[in-house]
Scaffold this motif. Sequence first.
Motif, PDB file in Angstrom:
ATOM      1  N   ASN A 155       0.808  -1.217   0.000  1.00 39.39           N
ATOM      2  CA  ASN A 155       0.000   0.000   0.000  1.00 39.39           C
ATOM      3  C   ASN A 155       0.842   1.269   0.000  1.00 39.39           C
ATOM      4  N   ASN A 156       2.168   1.120   0.152  1.00 38.77           N
ATOM      5  CA  ASN A 156       3.052   2.289   0.111  1.00 38.77           C
ATOM      6  C   ASN A 156       3.665   2.503  -1.272  1.00 38.77           C
ATOM      7  N   ILE A 157       3.353   1.623  -2.206  1.00 35.54           N
ATOM      8  CA  ILE A 157       3.984   1.690  -3.521  1.00 35.54           C
ATOM      9  C   ILE A 157       3.143   2.517  -4.486  1.00 35.54           C
ATOM     10  N   ASP A 158       3.733   3.590  -4.988  1.00 33.11           N
ATOM     11  CA  ASP A 158       3.133   4.389  -6.051  1.00 33.11           C
ATOM     12  C   ASP A 158       3.684   3.844  -7.369  1.00 33.11           C
ATOM     13  N   ASP A 159       2.803   3.369  -8.236  1.00 33.82           N
ATOM     14  CA  ASP A 159       3.242   2.703  -9.467  1.00 33.82           C
ATOM     15  C   ASP A 159       4.139   3.595 -10.319  1.00 33.82           C
ATOM     16  N   ALA A 160       3.833   4.886 -10.383  1.00 33.62           N
ATOM     17  CA  ALA A 160       4.621   5.801 -11.213  1.00 33.62           C
ATOM     18  C   ALA A 160       6.039   5.955 -10.658  1.00 33.62           C
ATOM     19  N   ILE A 161       6.126   6.136  -9.332  1.00 29.43           N
ATOM     20  CA  ILE A 161       7.446   6.283  -8.705  1.00 29.43           C
ATOM     21  C   ILE A 161       8.228   4.981  -8.812  1.00 29.43           C
ATOM     22  N   TYR A 162       7.535   3.869  -8.548  1.00 26.60           N
ATOM     23  CA  TYR A 162       8.179   2.558  -8.638  1.00 26.60           C
ATOM     24  C   TYR A 162       8.746   2.325 -10.036  1.00 26.60           C
ATOM     25  N   SER A 163       7.955   2.648 -11.056  1.00 22.46           N
ATOM     26  CA  SER A 163       8.386   2.451 -12.436  1.00 22.46           C
ATOM     27  C   SER A 163       9.592   3.327 -12.767  1.00 22.46           C
ATOM     28  N   LYS A 164       9.559   4.582 -12.302  1.00 22.45           N
ATOM     29  CA  LYS A 164      10.662   5.507 -12.579  1.00 22.45           C
ATOM     30  C   LYS A 164      11.951   5.026 -11.917  1.00 22.45           C
ATOM     31  N   MET A 165      11.841   4.577 -10.666  1.00 22.58           N
ATOM     32  CA  MET A 165      13.029   4.120  -9.945  1.00 22.58           C
ATOM     33  C   MET A 165      13.607   2.861 -10.583  1.00 22.58           C
ATOM     34  N   LEU A 166      12.737   1.927 -10.924  1.00 20.36           N
ATOM     35  CA  LEU A 166      13.212   0.674 -11.505  1.00 20.36           C
ATOM     36  C   LEU A 166      13.856   0.907 -12.867  1.00 20.36           C
ATOM     37  N   ASN A 167      13.239   1.748 -13.693  1.00 23.61           N
ATOM     38  CA  ASN A 167      13.812   2.055 -15.007  1.00 23.61           C
ATOM     39  C   ASN A 167      15.161   2.756 -14.872  1.00 23.61           C
ATOM     40  N   ASP A 168      15.256   3.659 -13.891  1.00 26.20           N
ATOM     41  CA  ASP A 168      16.517   4.364 -13.676  1.00 26.20           C
ATOM     42  C   ASP A 168      17.603   3.390 -13.227  1.00 26.20           C
ATOM     43  N   ALA A 169      17.238   2.456 -12.355  1.00 25.11           N
ATOM     44  CA  ALA A 169      18.200   1.446 -11.894  1.00 25.11           C
ATOM     45  C   ALA A 169      18.671   0.578 -13.056  1.00 25.11           C
ATOM     46  N   LYS A 170      17.743   0.199 -13.934  1.00 25.52           N
ATOM     47  CA  LYS A 170      18.106  -0.630 -15.089  1.00 25.52           C
ATOM     48  C   LYS A 170      19.043   0.118 -16.036  1.00 25.52           C
ATOM     49  N   LEU A 171      18.740   1.395 -16.292  1.00 22.85           N
ATOM     50  CA  LEU A 171      19.592   2.192 -17.178  1.00 22.85           C
ATOM     51  C   LEU A 171      20.982   2.374 -16.584  1.00 22.85           C
ATOM     52  N   PHE A 172      21.022   2.667 -15.281  1.00 18.47           N
ATOM     53  CA  PHE A 172      22.311   2.875 -14.634  1.00 18.47           C
ATOM     54  C   PHE A 172      23.135   1.591 -14.644  1.00 18.47           C
ATOM     55  N   GLU A 173      22.498   0.475 -14.331  1.00 20.18           N
ATOM     56  CA  GLU A 173      23.215  -0.795 -14.320  1.00 20.18           C
ATOM     57  C   GLU A 173      23.729  -1.154 -15.714  1.00 20.18           C
ATOM     58  N   ALA A 174      22.934  -0.879 -16.739  1.00 24.27           N
ATOM     59  CA  ALA A 174      23.367  -1.168 -18.114  1.00 24.27           C
ATOM     60  C   ALA A 174      24.590  -0.333 -18.478  1.00 24.27           C
ATOM     61  N   ARG A 175      24.571   0.961 -18.115  1.00 23.06           N
ATOM     62  CA  ARG A 175      25.726   1.822 -18.401  1.00 23.06           C
ATOM     63  C   ARG A 175      26.948   1.369 -17.612  1.00 23.06           C
ATOM     64  N   LEU A 176      26.715   0.962 -16.374  1.00 24.72           N
ATOM     65  CA  LEU A 176      27.815   0.503 -15.526  1.00 24.72           C
ATOM     66  C   LEU A 176      28.464  -0.751 -16.101  1.00 24.72           C
ATOM     67  N   ASN A 177      27.650  -1.732 -16.457  1.00 23.73           N
ATOM     68  CA  ASN A 177      28.198  -2.977 -17.006  1.00 23.73           C
ATOM     69  C   ASN A 177      28.876  -2.749 -18.354  1.00 23.73           C
ATOM     70  N   ASP A 178      28.323  -1.830 -19.150  1.00 23.75           N
ATOM     71  CA  ASP A 178      28.941  -1.504 -20.439  1.00 23.75           C
ATOM     72  C   ASP A 178      30.310  -0.852 -20.227  1.00 23.75           C
ATOM     73  N   THR A 179      30.402   0.016 -19.223  1.00 26.42           N
ATOM     74  CA  THR A 179      31.675   0.672 -18.915  1.00 26.42           C
ATOM     75  C   THR A 179      32.718  -0.349 -18.479  1.00 26.42           C
ATOM     76  N   ILE A 180      32.310  -1.278 -17.626  1.00 28.52           N
ATOM     77  CA  ILE A 180      33.240  -2.306 -17.142  1.00 28.52           C
ATOM     78  C   ILE A 180      33.747  -3.159 -18.301  1.00 28.52           C
ATOM     79  N   GLU A 181      32.820  -3.558 -19.161  1.00 31.95           N
ATOM     80  CA  GLU A 181      33.173  -4.493 -20.234  1.00 31.95           C
ATOM     81  C   GLU A 181      33.967  -3.830 -21.356  1.00 31.95           C
ATOM     82  N   ASN A 182      33.577  -2.620 -21.743  1.00 31.83           N
ATOM     83  CA  ASN A 182      34.167  -2.012 -22.935  1.00 31.83           C
ATOM     84  C   ASN A 182      35.259  -0.985 -22.648  1.00 31.83           C
ATOM     85  N   ASP A 183      35.147  -0.262 -21.536  1.00 33.11           N
ATOM     86  CA  ASP A 183      36.145   0.765 -21.230  1.00 33.11           C
ATOM     87  C   ASP A 183      37.226   0.251 -20.281  1.00 33.11           C
ATOM     88  N   PHE A 184      36.798  -0.358 -19.195  1.00 36.93           N
ATOM     89  CA  PHE A 184      37.764  -0.741 -18.173  1.00 36.93           C
ATOM     90  C   PHE A 184      38.563  -1.981 -18.548  1.00 36.93           C
TER      91      PHE A 184
END
Length: 337
Positions: A155-184
């Motif tokens: 009952n504390n979960i706002d779908d819009a906020i939840y979706s925004k946070m999860l999408n942001d986490a996915k984007l950040f993790e994708a950029r992080l893993n791409d940096t590790i694999e291709n740059d580092f």
Amino acid sequence: MSKIFFYCLAAKFNKKVNVLFDEIIPDNQYKSFGDFTEVPFNKNYLHLIGQYKRTSNVCQQLANRLRQDYPEYYYRIIALFKNQQTPLKKDYYYFINQPTEKYLTDRYFNLKDCQQHPDLVISEKNTGIKSETKRQFQSKIVENVLAAIDNTETNNIDDAIYSKMLNDAKLFEARLNDTIENDFSQHSNEFLYQRDIAHTNYFEYIFADRDSSYAKKIVADKIVQITESSFDWRSFDTEISKNLKKRPLNLNETPTSVYVCIIPECHYKGYSLSIIDDLDMRLLQISEQPVAINDVLTEIRSVFEPDDLKASLAEFELLIIGRIKLMLQAKIIKAVK
């Protein structure tokens, strides 16, 4: 208990007790007892008591200082851990087949001696180091966020906020893993370890002589990658633990623009994360090329109101020097010798 025994013995034998510091310091209010950046030119006494023992950054600085001042003891400890297969919190030696005390110590001195060697090769494939193992670590931020969501009351979960946070986490993790694999992946463990050895001495090199410290030059380290996100995901960037599994997601956090420095590391994880703000970004822009600290102070004044600077010039200087020290410590910038 040891302090009680000490007092009883001193009282019994009528011994006068001399102290290093005259002021009475309340428990857990010890200041600057873990500041390794001031050693040895401005501080001669450190003692990791209270919260300092539980601060990861302070413990890392302690390890770095031990490695610099007493490398034989440092690598004797590392060899004991490795040979007894006792896990290290940060394993900088996971790729070494025979981590003996002699090998680790010799490797340290070899890398230290050639810090300024012009033939140092950064490319992984050209190092000739056959024993290195590619890092297999993948960020678990999204997995940890999902685990936290499972622990959040429905009952504390706002779908819009939840979706925004999860999408942001996915984007950040994708950029992080791409940096590790291709740059580092371009940077060998030897190169990164050599960088770490050099960094330990930067504070003393720059700040030991106050008369000349502002003439010393710094530069932003080009191997550091900077990305943006709407939330700070550092606390979720870890292996899943029992405590994290029980932790709910904070859905009251306001989205903002977060600058995240991704710093290549030679331990198994392969990177560390550091948050910076607009002022830090401006400092990094100024130091894209080697620049004297005094010139940094002059250039950064344009960010502040002239009247505010006149009223608090000393505070301004402390602020900027403090930011420089923090970025040196995080290996975002480096000294130019």
